[in-house]
Design a protein around this motif. Structure first.
Motif, mmCIF file in Angstrom:
data_model
loop_
_atom_site.group_PDB
_atom_site.id
_atom_site.type_symbol
_atom_site.label_atom_id
_atom_site.label_comp_id
_atom_site.label_asym_id
_atom_site.label_seq_id
_atom_site.Cartn_x
_atom_site.Cartn_y
_atom_site.Cartn_z
ATOM 1 N N LYS A 83 -8.905 11.623 -8.659
ATOM 2 C CA LYS A 83 -8.346 10.275 -8.849
ATOM 3 C C LYS A 83 -8.943 9.341 -7.797
ATOM 4 O O LYS A 83 -9.005 9.682 -6.622
ATOM 5 C CB LYS A 83 -6.822 10.313 -8.736
ATOM 6 N N LEU A 108 -5.552 12.842 1.433
ATOM 7 C CA LEU A 108 -6.277 12.594 0.187
ATOM 8 C C LEU A 108 -7.521 13.469 0.070
ATOM 9 O O LEU A 108 -7.834 13.962 -1.016
ATOM 10 C CB LEU A 108 -6.620 11.113 0.062
ATOM 11 N N GLY A 155 -5.889 4.647 -10.471
ATOM 12 C CA GLY A 155 -6.336 4.684 -9.088
ATOM 13 C C GLY A 155 -5.594 3.676 -8.238
ATOM 14 O O GLY A 155 -4.711 2.964 -8.728
ATOM 15 N N VAL A 156 -5.982 3.624 -6.965
ATOM 16 C CA VAL A 156 -5.293 2.777 -5.997
ATOM 17 C C VAL A 156 -6.292 2.092 -5.076
ATOM 18 O O VAL A 156 -7.251 2.713 -4.620
ATOM 19 C CB VAL A 156 -4.308 3.604 -5.136
ATOM 20 N N LEU A 168 0.688 4.001 -2.883
ATOM 21 C CA LEU A 168 0.343 5.397 -2.610
ATOM 22 C C LEU A 168 1.492 6.323 -2.999
ATOM 23 O O LEU A 168 1.262 7.401 -3.552
ATOM 24 C CB LEU A 168 -0.023 5.587 -1.135
ATOM 25 N N LEU A 203 -12.113 9.694 -2.876
ATOM 26 C CA LEU A 203 -11.719 8.756 -1.828
ATOM 27 C C LEU A 203 -12.895 7.979 -1.263
ATOM 28 O O LEU A 203 -13.920 8.544 -0.887
ATOM 29 C CB LEU A 203 -11.037 9.523 -0.684
ATOM 30 N N ALA A 243 1.383 6.678 -6.835
ATOM 31 C CA ALA A 243 0.186 7.399 -7.275
ATOM 32 C C ALA A 243 0.213 8.873 -6.887
ATOM 33 O O ALA A 243 -0.352 9.703 -7.589
ATOM 34 C CB ALA A 243 -1.063 6.738 -6.697
ATOM 35 N N PHE A 303 -9.358 6.464 -5.069
ATOM 36 C CA PHE A 303 -8.600 5.725 -4.069
ATOM 37 C C PHE A 303 -9.577 4.969 -3.179
ATOM 38 O O PHE A 303 -10.572 5.548 -2.728
ATOM 39 C CB PHE A 303 -7.794 6.663 -3.167
ATOM 40 N N THR A 363 0.836 -1.202 0.000
ATOM 41 C CA THR A 363 0.000 0.000 0.000
ATOM 42 C C THR A 363 0.866 1.244 0.000
ATOM 43 O O THR A 363 0.614 2.198 -0.738
ATOM 44 C CB THR A 363 -0.938 0.009 1.223
ATOM 45 N N LEU A 382 -9.237 3.244 0.352
ATOM 46 C CA LEU A 382 -8.308 3.151 1.474
ATOM 47 C C LEU A 382 -9.014 2.456 2.630
ATOM 48 O O LEU A 382 -10.094 2.879 3.044
ATOM 49 C CB LEU A 382 -7.880 4.560 1.874
#
Length: 160
Positions: free
Chosen positions: A98, A123, A74-75, A62, A130, A65, A100, A58, A102
């Motif tokens: 973008k 973020l 994206g993540v 991150l 997010l 990104a 994410f 992770t 999390l």
């Protein structure tokens, strides 16, 4: 990857939340090269690349990104943090919108959930798209967490 105990690690740690810069940079370069190799050498649409990881994975995802937002769409990130102490220059202005995902365990004994709160704060400040989730678990990915990740990712891939 670097040998660690009976397994491997992405980088060495100076302290919790502070990757050792030389080993972090070496792994960062390898992941970045992998992304380039995959998008140049295979029929992969670079605009659809998502990075994902758990713990150090992770943190690497991150880092890439946020330092080079244009190289991933994206993540999906579980039980990690934003590597603020790794010497990366984050491009916060290019993170807006973008996606994410999390997530973190509220009882994580390895990386306390406060690190996820900091990532969430950063973020949100960058106006990323997010999705943030906490789960009643430790330093792991539980079934509910995995299902939420996969549902989120499928939803984002469908629209591309």
């Amino acid at each position: 990857a670097f040998a660690y105990g009976g397994g491997y690690t992405w980088y060495e740690m100076e302290d919790l939340g502070k990757p050792e810069p030389k080993t972090f940079a070496a792994s960062y370069a390898k992941v970045r090269q992998f992304i380039t190799d995959v998008t140049n050498g295979y029929p992969v649409d670079g605009s659809r690349v998502f990075l994902g990881g758990f713990s150090m994975g992770t943190i690497m995802s991150l880092g890439i990104a946020l330092a080079e937002p244009e190289c991933v769409h994206g993540v999906v990130a579980a039980s990690g943090y934003v590597p603020e102490g790794a010497g990366l220059a984050f491009a916060w202005e290019r993170v807006k919108g973008k996606p994410f995902f999390l997530s973190h365990g509220t009882y994580d004994p390895v990386i306390p959930v406060s690190y996820a709160h900091r990532a969430k704060e950063l973020l949100e400040g960058a106006q990323a798209n997010l999705t943030y989730r906490e789960y009643d678990m430790g330093h792991t990915i539980g079934e509910e967490n995995l299902n939420d990740m996969m549902t989120w990712l499928a939803g984002h891939l469908t629209g591309l």
